[in-house]
Design an enzyme around this catalytic site. Structure first.
Site, PDB file in Angstrom:
ATOM      1  N   MET A  97       0.848  -1.200   0.000  1.00  0.00           N
ATOM      2  CA  MET A  97       0.000   0.000   0.000  1.00  0.00           C
ATOM      3  C   MET A  97       0.882   1.248   0.000  1.00  0.00           C
ATOM      4  SD  MET A  97      -3.315  -0.986   2.239  1.00  0.00           S
ATOM      5  CE  MET A  97      -2.542  -0.901   3.829  1.00  0.00           C
TER       6      MET A  97
ATOM      7  N   HIS B 268       9.487  -3.855   3.395  1.00  0.00           N
ATOM      8  CA  HIS B 268       9.060  -4.091   2.006  1.00  0.00           C
ATOM      9  C   HIS B 268      10.274  -4.402   1.129  1.00  0.00           C
ATOM     10  CE1 HIS B 268       5.798  -1.283   3.436  1.00  0.00           C
ATOM     11  NE2 HIS B 268       5.075  -2.272   2.945  1.00  0.00           N
TER      12      HIS B 268
ATOM     13  N   LYS C  53       4.966 -10.318   9.421  1.00  0.00           N
ATOM     14  CA  LYS C  53       4.434  -9.336  10.377  1.00  0.00           C
ATOM     15  C   LYS C  53       2.912  -9.399  10.382  1.00  0.00           C
ATOM     16  CE  LYS C  53       4.290  -4.942   9.136  1.00  0.00           C
ATOM     17  NZ  LYS C  53       2.831  -4.660   9.123  1.00  0.00           N
TER      18      LYS C  53
ATOM     19  N   LEU D 270       9.088  -3.354  11.669  1.00  0.00           N
ATOM     20  CA  LEU D 270       8.954  -2.187  10.791  1.00  0.00           C
ATOM     21  C   LEU D 270       7.536  -2.161  10.225  1.00  0.00           C
ATOM     22  CD1 LEU D 270      12.236  -1.968   8.677  1.00  0.00           C
ATOM     23  CD2 LEU D 270      11.751  -1.128  10.967  1.00  0.00           C
TER      24      LEU D 270
ATOM     25  N   SER E  82       4.653   0.797   8.139  1.00  0.00           N
ATOM     26  CA  SER E  82       4.412   2.156   7.638  1.00  0.00           C
ATOM     27  C   SER E  82       3.697   2.996   8.683  1.00  0.00           C
ATOM     28  CB  SER E  82       3.544   2.110   6.382  1.00  0.00           C
ATOM     29  OG  SER E  82       4.085   1.195   5.474  1.00  0.00           O
TER      30      SER E  82
END
Ligand code: PAF
Length: 256
Positions: free
Chosen positions: A30, A37, A152, A187, A189
């Site tokens: 996203m 990522h 995750k 981690l 976003s």
């Protein structure tokens, strides 16, 4: 690296890629990309002849009122995302508009209990339905040989696998290890939205989970609860995440 906004143009390109015998890897995202990522993309680049990364903030997985807020506050950083993807060796970025992805409303309903109904599924009704709507579309559009997801979002992987079985899609779901900060925080976003106090507390979740997973197999549920409360206090978020995850992984049973 090429950027596509149109489904047909991406498909025309991928037709040629497949004709040349290359396998195609897909990394659905996203946007607001980070090293987590990057690790999925690098793995896809290593394992496939061509790697497509989709960057699409999917509205159908943010349905109710609080979901709308989450969607509005989600970071949008396409230029920085493309720079990171280029550095990782991605071949194609697919960043469609909402109208391109959903020319008409997607009314399909995906439900795979218990995996869609527990934990995040219970707290965010409709969320996994939206994930299945968009991921199935991406699979139909890109027709990847392999698709890469981070552990995750472990429940998301379980849901996507159930969907792939249900739709009989010919794609291998590749599970990739979570990338963490030095203090153990995964981690994400959304980490940029943590207050300093939340940021300080957040690594507790990973630490509690790791220790309780070692502690739990030989213990009763009550002993695990007592252990977590003794060690980490009465924080509800830490407790819910710990017990939910241990239960879902079958490490402890009969959690009330
Ligand atoms: O994990 C995510 O970022 C999203 O849920 C996904 C898989 C890209 C679908 O929108």
């Amino acid at each position: 690296m090429k950027l596509f906004r149109s489904i047909v143009e991406l498909q025309n390109e991928l037709f040629e890629v497949r004709k040349s015998g290359k396998k195609v890897g897909l990394v659905p995202t996203m946007g607001a990309l980070h090293e987590g990522h990057a690790s999925l993309v690098k793995r896809s680049v290593a394992e496939n002849g061509a790697t497509v990364v989709s960057v699409f903030l999917n509205p159908t997985q943010f349905r109710r009122a609080e979901g709308q807020q989450d969607l509005e506050r989600y970071p949008r950083t396409l230029d920085a995302d493309c720079a990171l993807l280029e550095a990782c060796g991605a071949d194609y970025v697919f960043a469609p508009s909402v109208e391109e992805m959903y020319p008409v409303e997607d009314k399909r309903q995906f439900d795979f209990p218990p995996v869609t109904t527990v934990m995040e599924g219970a707290h965010r009704p409709g969320h996994f339905n939206g994930v299945c709507q968009v991921v199935s579309r991406l699979f139909y559009i890109v027709r990847p040989d392999r698709a890469y997801f981070g552990e995750k979002d472990w429940q998301q992987i379980a849901v996507v696998k159930a969907m792939v079985r249900f739709l009989k899609l010919n794609v291998q779901i590749v599970e990739c290890t979570t990338i963490r900060e030095a203090d153990g925080l995964a981690l994400s976003s959304r980490n940029v939205r943590l207050t300093p106090e939340q940021r300080q507390k957040a690594p507790l979740i990973a630490r509690t989970l790791k220790e309780s997973a070692n502690f739990a197999p030989e213990k009763s549920v009550q002993e695990v609860i007592d252990y977590v409360v003794r060690k980490y206090g009465k924080d509800r978020v830490v407790q819910i995440v710990t017990f939910g995850t241990l239960a879902a992984r079958g490490v402890i049973r009969d959690v009330g």
